[in-house]
Write an enzyme that holds these catalytic residues in place. Structure first.
Site, PDB file in Angstrom:
ATOM      1  N   ASN A   7     -30.965 -13.300 -39.861  1.00  0.00           N
ATOM      2  CA  ASN A   7     -30.698 -12.915 -38.372  1.00  0.00           C
ATOM      3  C   ASN A   7     -29.467 -13.726 -37.930  1.00  0.00           C
ATOM      4  O   ASN A   7     -29.669 -15.063 -37.505  1.00  0.00           O
ATOM      5  CB  ASN A   7     -31.866 -12.889 -37.332  1.00  0.00           C
ATOM      6  CG  ASN A   7     -31.546 -12.397 -35.969  1.00  0.00           C
ATOM      7  OD1 ASN A   7     -30.572 -12.895 -35.609  1.00  0.00           O
ATOM      8  ND2 ASN A   7     -32.376 -11.760 -35.249  1.00  0.00           N
ATOM      9  N   TYR A 133     -34.660  -4.903 -37.774  1.00  0.00           N
ATOM     10  CA  TYR A 133     -34.776  -5.604 -36.551  1.00  0.00           C
ATOM     11  C   TYR A 133     -35.606  -4.966 -35.594  1.00  0.00           C
ATOM     12  O   TYR A 133     -35.338  -4.021 -34.841  1.00  0.00           O
ATOM     13  CB  TYR A 133     -33.217  -5.789 -35.791  1.00  0.00           C
ATOM     14  CG  TYR A 133     -33.323  -6.681 -34.617  1.00  0.00           C
ATOM     15  CD1 TYR A 133     -33.832  -7.723 -34.719  1.00  0.00           C
ATOM     16  CD2 TYR A 133     -32.874  -6.359 -33.422  1.00  0.00           C
ATOM     17  CE1 TYR A 133     -34.007  -8.635 -33.505  1.00  0.00           C
ATOM     18  CE2 TYR A 133     -32.816  -7.114 -32.441  1.00  0.00           C
ATOM     19  CZ  TYR A 133     -33.311  -8.286 -32.238  1.00  0.00           C
ATOM     20  OH  TYR A 133     -33.454  -9.083 -31.263  1.00  0.00           O
ATOM     21  N   ASP A 191     -36.147  -9.487 -39.219  1.00  0.00           N
ATOM     22  CA  ASP A 191     -36.796 -10.212 -38.263  1.00  0.00           C
ATOM     23  C   ASP A 191     -37.778  -9.101 -37.623  1.00  0.00           C
ATOM     24  O   ASP A 191     -37.509  -8.362 -36.942  1.00  0.00           O
ATOM     25  CB  ASP A 191     -35.489 -10.522 -37.219  1.00  0.00           C
ATOM     26  CG  ASP A 191     -36.243 -11.165 -35.873  1.00  0.00           C
ATOM     27  OD1 ASP A 191     -37.405 -11.484 -35.781  1.00  0.00           O
ATOM     28  OD2 ASP A 191     -35.073 -11.465 -34.911  1.00  0.00           O
ATOM     29  N   HIS A 294     -31.642 -18.462 -35.813  1.00  0.00           N
ATOM     30  CA  HIS A 294     -32.427 -18.276 -36.975  1.00  0.00           C
ATOM     31  C   HIS A 294     -31.748 -19.059 -38.309  1.00  0.00           C
ATOM     32  O   HIS A 294     -30.538 -19.168 -38.273  1.00  0.00           O
ATOM     33  CB  HIS A 294     -32.465 -16.597 -37.631  1.00  0.00           C
ATOM     34  CG  HIS A 294     -33.261 -15.726 -36.364  1.00  0.00           C
ATOM     35  ND1 HIS A 294     -34.449 -15.324 -36.649  1.00  0.00           N
ATOM     36  CD2 HIS A 294     -32.819 -15.632 -35.176  1.00  0.00           C
ATOM     37  CE1 HIS A 294     -34.912 -14.481 -35.549  1.00  0.00           C
ATOM     38  NE2 HIS A 294     -33.873 -14.553 -34.598  1.00  0.00           N
TER      39      HIS A 294
END
Length: 305
Positions: A7, A133, A191, A294
């Site tokens: 990410n 995501y 993520d 991240h």
């Protein structure tokens, strides 16, 4: 085969912070990206080096956007809204190409144009790779208090995330079974905005009423993984470790104290999962070296292209 999920929290900011150097040094064969957060016409020149790009930017300005980078052009690409930006190394074209949307699970249509999911069939390996995501969400109404970090919304963000989780579980099952029917292993990267167990965040005792560690969110993670369907690869390699964490707040010295969360995953079908040789997080040595809030999660698989 080295596979990474990252990410990047905005590819333009990540480029300024050293994304290209990370990509060159680690040299993954496949990279799943989340929060690219960039319209096609503004993608930085050369940022993806010698990789083929499959990018679903979505239609929310400055938000979301998922991509997969591969060494060779994928044989197939699927998204939820039927369009994707495909680029070979050195190309600069801006148009999107039609991509088969397939059958979308009930409940996902409100998310279809948000740039949250893309999957590709690798050309040089019997493997389907997806980048996800997942919505961050919020707290249910009964846990919201005035004066908190976010303005109370009556649980709207929480309800939206929980709806996504229920629908995506059905979609994930379809994708996994479709890959199996085609003779392919399946790997979900991304993520997920949920820490599954107490080992997956530092302050678990005080986080039981925090979004991302709510009991129902953790239960959902448990429902999509099993030894026969999808395996949490990093946890299988590090069964007794705290972490390795993949996200730290920019604020409060969280990174320096390693007060983090493990919310970025490799979820693989068993045939691929058992081939994991090494797995971990590319945690920078110091805060100033961070590319994103991240860190990349990288797994080496004994799986030859």
């Amino acid at each position: 085969m080295r596979i990474a999920t990252f990410n990047v929290n905005g590819i333009r900011a990540a480029q300024r912070r050293g994304f290209e150097a990370w990509l060159a040094e680690r040299a993954p064969d496949v990279v799943a990206l989340q929060e690219v957060r960039c319209p096609a016409e503004a993608l930085p020149s050369g940022v993806f080096r010698d990789y083929h790009l499959a990018y679903e930017p979505g239609h929310l300005a400055g938000r979301n956007g998922v991509a997969v980078l591969t060494r060779t052009r994928p044989t197939a690409v699927r998204t939820w809204d039927g369009e994707v930006l495909m680029r070979a190394p050195g190309e600069e074209h801006l148009h999107t190409e039609p991509a088969p949307a397939g059958t979308m699970a009930r409940g996902l249509s409100p998310f279809a144009s948000e740039g949250r999911y893309i999957e590709v069939d690798l050309a040089d390996s019997a493997l389907t790779v997806a980048s996800l995501y997942l919505p961050k969400g919020g707290l249910p109404a009964h846990l919201q208090k005035p004066g908190g970090r976010e303005v109370p919304d009556g649980g709207a963000k929480y309800d939206r995330k929980m709806g996504f989780l229920a629908s995506f579980a059905r979609q994930l099952d379809r994708s996994r079974k479709a890959a199996k029917a085609a003779g392919r292993e399946f790997l979900l990267l991304g993520d997920l905005n949920v820490a599954h167990t107490r080992q997956d965040l530092t302050n678990w005792r005080t986080s039981n009423k925090a979004e991302g560690f709510l009991p129902e969110e953790r239960e959902w993670i448990g429902s999509i993984i099993s030894p026969r369907t999808l395996v949490d690869v990093v946890r299988s390699v590090h069964p007794d470790a705290d972490g390795p964490y993949s996200w730290w707040s920019w604020m409060g010295g969280a990174f320096d104290r390693d007060t983090g969360w493990r919310i970025d995953y490799h979820l693989a079908t068993p045939g691929l999962a058992k081939r994991a040789v090494t797995a971990g997080t590319d945690r920078p040595a110091s805060g100033p070296e961070r590319v994103s809030d991240h860190a990349a999660v990288v797994v080496d698989y004994a799986w030859a292209p």
